[in-house]
Design an enzyme around this catalytic site. Structure first.
Site, PDB file in Angstrom:
ATOM      1  N   SER A 284      -3.469   9.850  10.550  1.00  0.00           N
ATOM      2  CA  SER A 284      -4.594   9.013  10.963  1.00  0.00           C
ATOM      3  C   SER A 284      -5.842   9.890  10.990  1.00  0.00           C
ATOM      4  CB  SER A 284      -4.334   8.435  12.361  1.00  0.00           C
ATOM      5  OG  SER A 284      -3.069   7.783  12.403  1.00  0.00           O
TER       6      SER A 284
ATOM      7  N   TYR B  64       0.836  -1.198   0.000  1.00  0.00           N
ATOM      8  CA  TYR B  64       0.000   0.000   0.000  1.00  0.00           C
ATOM      9  C   TYR B  64       0.877   1.258   0.000  1.00  0.00           C
ATOM     10  CZ  TYR B  64      -2.910   3.659   2.117  1.00  0.00           C
ATOM     11  OH  TYR B  64      -3.543   4.837   2.405  1.00  0.00           O
TER      12      TYR B  64
END
Lengths: 268, 268, 268, 268, 268, 268
Positions: free
Chosen positions: B166, B137
């Site tokens: 995040s 990824y």
């Protein structure tokens, strides 16, 4: 907030040590105090272990059972070589070697601006510049920093080396307007050094939120340090009480202040 | 505030995409939504174009008529190579190549901390360090960043690549205290990326105003980003609910967190 | 707050000079004003010395008796070579050489963004990058900076060279949202440049507390500069009144703005 | 090897100019000479244009028809301000402005170690460090470098600025063992500066293949410069004839040598 | 000199592959060859495994039993996206993933100048600068470099990524005078990449000992690379046969040469 | 070539000391030897002063009358703390403090690769990186380097700290192919350290002209060091006699070699 069970605090009877004791169990569930003399007013979460840093067996005994150390102890300013050697150099080695033998995981070390005191005030430095000590005291600080680097690289013991500026109740001269670290901020810095998830070997500067600054303290951000005090609040008072220095006086020119202007201890 | 007439928002049905839709016309006069599935509650300034990123013709159709793209779409975490290849790598190429063919001027790309996940948490990095992806990824994120660099250097299409930490409603573990980006700050960051007069090809980090930080986010200053939220406000809650990690656990040691500790997707 | 007895302020009749006069005795116990024309409303702590910078004897007379100089005077934007040469180049030399002869200790020089105007807006630069002037005016600013460096290295005369962005009552175009320096912050910056204990030779950027920034202004921290105004407060107003520029227009692409887009003065 | 049709060589009657004339048509198909006085022994590929650099019209006339310039002319060492101003500063501007008007493509400029003379000899510097001139002469060199940067950024005229160390028949003092540039290597450096496919604006150092060095001359590699001479061959001779200097004497401490030790020209 | 038992050489039938086969057992005790077509003149220490890089099973079979790989295979210049995707991107992944599954210890990868082709020729770069690919081909090279970085950080597979300039029998244009890598030096570079005791993940440039250079190849020193050929020996010949380029032509301005000047493959 | 009248050579009876004695009067007109035991074959320009470095009075006596010191003495590899403390730490202080008292002008110190032994072999470092010692021995080397820095900054005593790799008759393992310093080159390096006009405080690496290198030794260029030997000449022999190491073995991974792999002295 600390996750350590038992933390040894050396130099616990000094002014900074006394200030740090107010952190209470934020340092560790149990805080073991040590200094040359017994500490006063030992609290229920504290235990007192007076010792000489030059005595390895005593240091080893005090370290045993601790999982972290806040090492403030030793000669706190320029001194005779013998004093520096015994208290700071041998003392530093005793702390690290005892830590290795007893499985200590992290050490927070009170290093000093005097480890880099010969940088010009006009230079902005971070924690990775070559050290430029301004005294035998400063050289001893660089010694322990190298020891910390070595014990991390070989044995995995983590260290935060805090290069503390001027940790006093309040700024009293113009250089303090740059280097001052309040007791409250000092407590926070040590607490964060203990609670950060990983520190590896790290060098951070110990200063409050002072507008005037010659340190790029980005490593303190890794710790999450967010100072709450500022020397700025004392600027008018300090300016009123003190004279402007000569910019070519070493005490004004260099970050280490009067340590750079002073001659050699042995000669004084 | 955006000066763009029609902005394509890919990944519009995901959690971040949904949050960004609240920016309304600050993204563009018309916001064209796209995702694998149709979006809900399409507003009057919105138009919906469901598509597969792996399908070049569909992408090209969706890009046609837009003058900017906010590209969130694709596989949002580690996945099988085939998925990464089709959604993120081919998908990324389709976006850029369609942009070139249809005269798109600027792309805001949702890159990720996982493009640099193997830096130690004790290292402070900026947007110019060599990438160190922590997963396939992450490798796909570096691929699209290189694609953006190429399409700017050769064709003048501007890109802001936002390495998002995040982006969740609130921090829930201790690493989030460092990497958290609130939805509100995410919106601001994307809006500023669209409204800044010139961005060229730029990499910025997507984090809120968190005291604990391992990113030097000076490029975000070029955009005028001024975060309004801080993970600090959640620190006590997170500390109370979570255990201290082992500093030698890769998930604690590296910026990418658990992605560095995980094995290979195919093996799991 | 200044410790200087008599400070010469050149360019005192201009807009920035007029703003600085409000600092009153924070510049110096006595502030000697100079400009091509007499200054108005001369206060009791001020004395007026109109002069041409191209006239060395006049400059020397004005400098005599001063221990510091704030040098704003000269051609304030692009001009014919003859004007730049006489006012800025010869004028700059006259100031420094007179300072040397009369024992001036510190000079605060109004340099300019146009000394580094050809850096891209996407580049974050500090005071140590190679200069990239965008005009003959900008070249003249780099000339005086080099003169300051030389007079410090050889004669110990300290200089703070302030690369001022856009010092106006308020931001009126989008580039000003990055480069604006309020008069109030300008005053503070000059006052701090005079009161800092040691400045050596230093380059700092003159900008308010603007979120959008392409300057790493760490040297301003050495001075203790803490801006109180921000162009952010004018962003909505400016966005409403102005069009988005083309990112490939030199005026939008480079830090120097329209100076980089303009042709040569002689040809205009 | 040069691809230029007509190259103007200023300062052609000086020692370095005379040495460069030996490059013959490797400088250009036709070499136009200029100096204050007529040149001797004008060859068939040469044409002589005596002029004063302070006279713009004369410079413009000499530049007309040339596609490149090797600019050695001007005051070659410290001098009175008036001389520096007329010959080096105005002279430098006249060269660049005439070049712009007449379509010159590339200028090779004889800058000097004295543009960076205040770096310590123990510091290794490259062409991108901030300039630190050691004299008004050195300041004038930085002025022309900034002019070259400006004329490249705005008008696309390429410049190689060669910071020449000590270009003499042979090294005669110990500092020359570091800074010496042989005439042969000087010729090569200028030839390569003319024949390199692209130079943009570039700063390189002019030194032979001396083992003792304080310059990181990587930009010279872009030119393909490969020095053939070395001051090392003269080391024994120089050591035998000269005394060791005091390391704290500015002439020994700094790269600029005696220029840093000398007082101000006007006072001498 | 290699300590590897069996080394897979992909792209073995190409010109560089053929040149490398002359290294014989200095690559490995057994050299397994692979290309799209069978290799000719297979020697006794060689074994031939023709395959398509886009076929994971075939790649996996070829990798099995090898302890090192020299990966030259794939599309060697700009091509259609489909070709780049299958041969270079999927092909690169297949090589690394097969290496992981079969315990390969080290990979030497033929990266390219086109991974950084958009740096100006006047910039000296090393292996740590951000990549700036000049083509889809170049983007695919950066993809495999990131893959190598990832497989080292997570799985410990070592990679030397060699950014090869121009590996041909001899330099034929002026840019080759900078970027040429002789077959002999190429062999040495690959052999050293295999025999160096530790390489971790490393990027080095593939160029011979050319005086004209824009690469700081210090990482090659870690390998012990000591080129024996030089493009300098061909300079006169090349200069005689070729015209001087326009310094503003992208092919002359950028390190990637004609790749930066070319349009997009799909459009050609 | 040295301009010093009397040079003290400590550690004179060791292998490197013995090799250096061959420099004869190139070290100084008189060379005073010292070691724990008397030296053999004392020449007419030599005088012998056996001593213990831990004895300050003895050191002071030996230093008296000297104007330079080449300090090789002390424990030359890892040892018990007590030995390191007495011989290297106290010994180092005694040398510097005696130098200060007796007016010594320059010290050449034999530091070691072990001061930076924990850098990876794939990292290219110069003399300004933070130290990373690999042993208590290495920590003691960093201590003396800091002492040298301090005595220069405060008292002006110059130091060249030579971080010597592997100074042996010839390379015998594969790491020596990188770190080897021949006796002949060691002599040259020390001689140049004494004859360079100014050294200030400088760190240089002690290695011969080895193609394989992880040090950027630009500071050695300030000294004029030009190594004449190369480990390359021994490569075939060493490769034939030794096995390839495991790249993950600390002894192969780090610059310090086996020192990083070894446990703690006290435990061995």
């Amino acid at each position: 907030m600390s996750h350590f069970q038992r933390v040894l605090l050396t130099g616990a009877a000094g002014s900074v040590g006394t200030a740090l004791r107010q952190s209470g169990t934020r340092l560790g569930t149990i805080v073991r105090l040590s200094d040359r003399k017994p500490c006063e007013n030992v609290a229920s979460h504290e235990e007192d272990f007076p010792l000489e840093l030059a005595d390895f067996d005593a240091v080893s005994e005090a370290v045993k059972g601790c999982d972290a150390i806040v090492h403030l102890g030793g000669q706190p300013l320029e001194g005779a070589w013998k004093t520096i050697l015994d208290s700071n150099i041998s003392g530093g080695y005793h702390i690290y070697e005892a830590a290795r033998r007893h499985g200590v995981k992290r050490i927070v070390y009170a290093s000093s601006v005097h480890a880099i005191g010969y940088y010009e005030r006009t230079e902005t430095i971070d924690g990775s510049v070559p050290t430029r000590p301004d005294s035998l005291y400063g050289v001893s600080k660089t010694f322990v920093e190298n020891l910390g680097r070595y014990y991390f690289d070989k044995f995995g013991i983590e260290t935060v080396s805090l290069r503390i500026g001027s940790c006093f109740p309040e700024p009293t001269d113009r250089r303090h307007l740059i280097t001052w670290l309040s007791y409250r901020d000092c407590r926070q810095l040590v607490e964060k050094s203990l609670s950060a998830p990983r520190v590896g070997f790290m060098v951070a500067y110990g200063m409050s939120n002072n507008s005037q600054a010659f340190w790029d303290n980005r490593t303190a951000a890794v710790l999450g340090y967010k100072p709450q005090d500022s020397a700025d609040d004392y600027a008018d008072k300090v300016f009123a009480k003190t004279e402007q220095g000569d910019p070519n006086d070493p005490a004004v020119r260099y970050q280490g202040g009067s340590f750079t202007a002073a001659g050699h201890f042995e000669d004084e």
